[in-house]
Write a protein that holds these residues in place. Structure first.
Motif, short mmCIF file in Angstrom:
data_model
loop_
_atom_site.label_atom_id
_atom_site.label_comp_id
_atom_site.label_asym_id
_atom_site.label_seq_id
_atom_site.Cartn_x
_atom_site.Cartn_y
_atom_site.Cartn_z
N THR A 1 41.48 25.31 36.13
CA THR A 1 40.91 25.49 37.37
C THR A 1 40.84 26.72 37.94
OG1 THR A 1 43.11 25.21 38.22
CG2 THR A 1 42.09 22.89 37.66
N MET A 2 41.55 27.70 37.60
CA MET A 2 41.65 28.91 38.43
C MET A 2 41.41 30.21 37.58
SD MET A 2 41.96 28.52 41.64
CE MET A 2 43.14 29.65 42.40
N GLY A 3 41.67 30.26 36.09
CA GLY A 3 41.78 31.09 35.27
C GLY A 3 42.78 32.25 35.85
N LEU A 4 42.55 33.46 35.51
CA LEU A 4 43.35 34.39 35.88
C LEU A 4 43.78 34.53 37.32
CD1 LEU A 4 42.52 37.50 33.87
CD2 LEU A 4 44.76 36.08 33.33
N SER B 1 35.46 33.78 37.15
CA SER B 1 34.66 32.39 36.78
C SER B 1 34.96 31.75 38.25
CB SER B 1 35.25 31.85 35.88
OG SER B 1 36.54 31.27 35.81
N LYS B 2 34.02 30.93 38.63
CA LYS B 2 34.33 30.02 39.67
C LYS B 2 35.58 29.19 39.59
CE LYS B 2 29.53 29.59 41.37
NZ LYS B 2 28.44 28.59 41.55
N THR C 1 34.16 26.70 49.47
CA THR C 1 33.50 28.04 48.58
C THR C 1 34.32 29.28 48.88
OG1 THR C 1 32.05 28.55 50.23
CG2 THR C 1 31.07 27.00 48.75
N GLY C 2 34.01 30.05 47.97
CA GLY C 2 34.81 31.28 47.90
C GLY C 2 36.35 31.34 48.10
#
Length: 493
Positions: free
Chosen positions: A31-34, A197-198, A207-208
């Protein structure tokens, strides 16, 4: 507790693997990566480490308490607040237990059949829904039997689950490391992709940076379990004097586990998903993909990876269900000086288990499962809303425990593990936990309003409120029965 079950090293291992969640590590990566590491670090620094210190001091000061959470709050805030908080805490675990029982057979199906049987229409010519309902009821009966055989059986299950979980972590980190070292030119691109990544939570309304805010409540619950483990302090025999240190050591290991898991996934695996991949089966999809990456021409390796993951998760669910089916109920029954509930619920068997209460708990969960399985819109909606409020309800006791901590430091003078010497530091730790949890709750409410509307948000708040009102009613009713003079004054007023 027998020494061979809970030596100090085994105690640390059980605590670490009870708090660490492999599914949370894969969900965080997906969901969030790093970026998940940043939020996990925030949760660790401002919530988890202070809360671990607070729990360590409380368990050291109350090593023989059977109602841990209640005693901590009753002695340092008030008995009424303590009972209401304990009731909400138990209620959130009750809802979670029901949810876990409904998911128990997903890893079992993957282990035995190599597929998610909950997605099948029929099993051996019988309706899959009926088979899963029967299996779930069987699971409730099986876990109730394990609990009634005493904490020794629960402890053995917890230890076996811990060993299997360590094996899964080694398999995951090791395979990703081999992939990284075999393609060193891909390490930096993979890390960059995982960092930029998003997020999974991004929508037209979120967003963001704002889209990352819902992850904070997830980051806090990823470190959940210290409250449940702490309630077992009186069950560890000669190790109770080391329990607080084991909590801190286990907490440190949890941080290492999450870091290793998420970084290794980010270095070695490029995520590819399909329409059948969702957060419920994500870890199995990732493990299958990891196996295909390391052995692209060997379906057997992929089968082994997925089935071992299923074995670990099935055992972890059993251990978790046995633990939360025992510990929160024990704490609730011993709360309020054993005066709130009927005497028959407080009876114990030869193993020291409140067997009638455990049986009643199983029957209510079974009824919930049957109602949810029937699938009427009203029941399904109600259950979904109860599940929605679980994270919020589970976080409220953390607030109260942290709030009680400075008062505890001022009042408690007996010998215990004094990690914090100055009252100012105690207030800083407590404030850090309170502010972090309040921020997470605020983000959860805000994102629920934005994503799901006002009605869903009201259910998010109403759930804990209803449990609080019910707990207050039980407490006041018993208080009036015990104190006739108080009842007389209330009737005159």
């Amino acid at each position: 507790m027998k020494k061979e079950i809970f030596t100090f090293k085994r105690l640390v291992l059980v605590i670490a693997t009870t708090v660490f969640s492999f599914s949370s590590s894969t969900t965080a990566f997906f969901t969030m990566g790093l970026k998940s590491l940043i939020w996990l670090a925030v949760a660790a620094v401002f919530y988890f480490l202070p809360f671990a210190i607070i729990n360590s001091e409380f368990t050291s000061a109350y090593p023989k308490s059977q109602s841990s959470l209640y005693d901590w709050l009753a002695d340092n805030l008030s008995a009424k607040i303590a009972f209401i908080t304990t009731f909400i805490w138990y209620a959130s675990y009750f809802v979670w237990m029901t949810s876990l029982f409904l998911k128990l057979w997903i890893p079992f199906g993957l282990l035995i059949f190599g597929k998610d049987i909950s997605q099948m229409t029929t099993i051996f010519g019988v309706s899959a829904k009926m088979v899963l309902t029967i299996l779930t009821i069987f699971g409730i009966v099986m876990l109730t039997t394990i609990i009634n055989r005493g904490f020794l059986k629960i402890a053995k299950l917890m230890y076996v689950s811990s060993i299997l979980m360590i094996g899964l972590l080694i398999l995951t980190v090791g395979t990703n490391l081999i992939l990284s070292l075999s393609h060193p030119d891909m390490i930096l691109p993979n890390l960059k992709k995982a960092a930029t990544s998003k997020t999974f939570f991004e929508t037209t309304n979120l967003t963001g940076f704002i889209s990352q805010l819902p992850f904070l409540i997830f980051a806090i619950t990823a470190f959940g379990g210290l409250d449940t483990v702490s309630s077992l302090v009186e069950k560890v025999g000669n190790q109770h004097n080391k329990f607080s240190k084991a909590l801190l050591a286990g907490g440190g290991i949890v941080l290492i586990f999450y870091f290793l898991a998420i970084v290794s996934w980010s270095m070695g695996t490029t995520v590819t998903t399909n329409t059948q991949t969702h957060l419920g089966n994500l870890m199995y999809a990732l493990m299958s993909q990891l196996a295909r990456n390391i052995a692209p021409n060997s379906p057997l390796i992929s089968e082994l990876y997925v089935r071992y993951t299923a074995l670990v998760m099935f055992t972890a669910y059993l251990a978790l269900l046995a633990t939360i089916g025992y510990a929160p109920l024990k704490v609730l029954l011993h709360a309020g000086n054993r005066q709130i509930f009927p005497d028959k619920l407080l009876k114990t068997n030869e193993n020291g288990i409140h067997f009638k209460a455990v049986r009643a708990q199983a029957m209510i969960i079974g009824a919930f499962v049957l109602l949810v399985s029937v699938g009427t819109p009203l029941v399904t909606t109600l259950y979904n809303q109860l599940t929605l409020m679980t994270n919020l309800a589970r976080s409220l006791p953390y607030l109260l425990v942290a709030t009680a901590y400075p008062f505890f430091k001022e009042k408690f003078t007996s010998d215990y593990l004094k990690l914090v010497k100055h009252s100012a530091v105690a207030r800083v730790l407590a404030s850090s936990v309170v502010m972090t949890v309040l921020l997470a709750i605020g983000f959860e409410i805000y994102t629920t309003i934005v994503s799901n509307g006002v009605i869903a948000t009201l259910f998010l708040i109403i759930g804990p409120l209803i449990f609080a009102i019910l707990a207050n009613y039980l407490y006041e009713r018993k208080a009036n029965e015990i104190n006739p003079l108080r009842r007389s004054r209330q009737s005159n007023s």
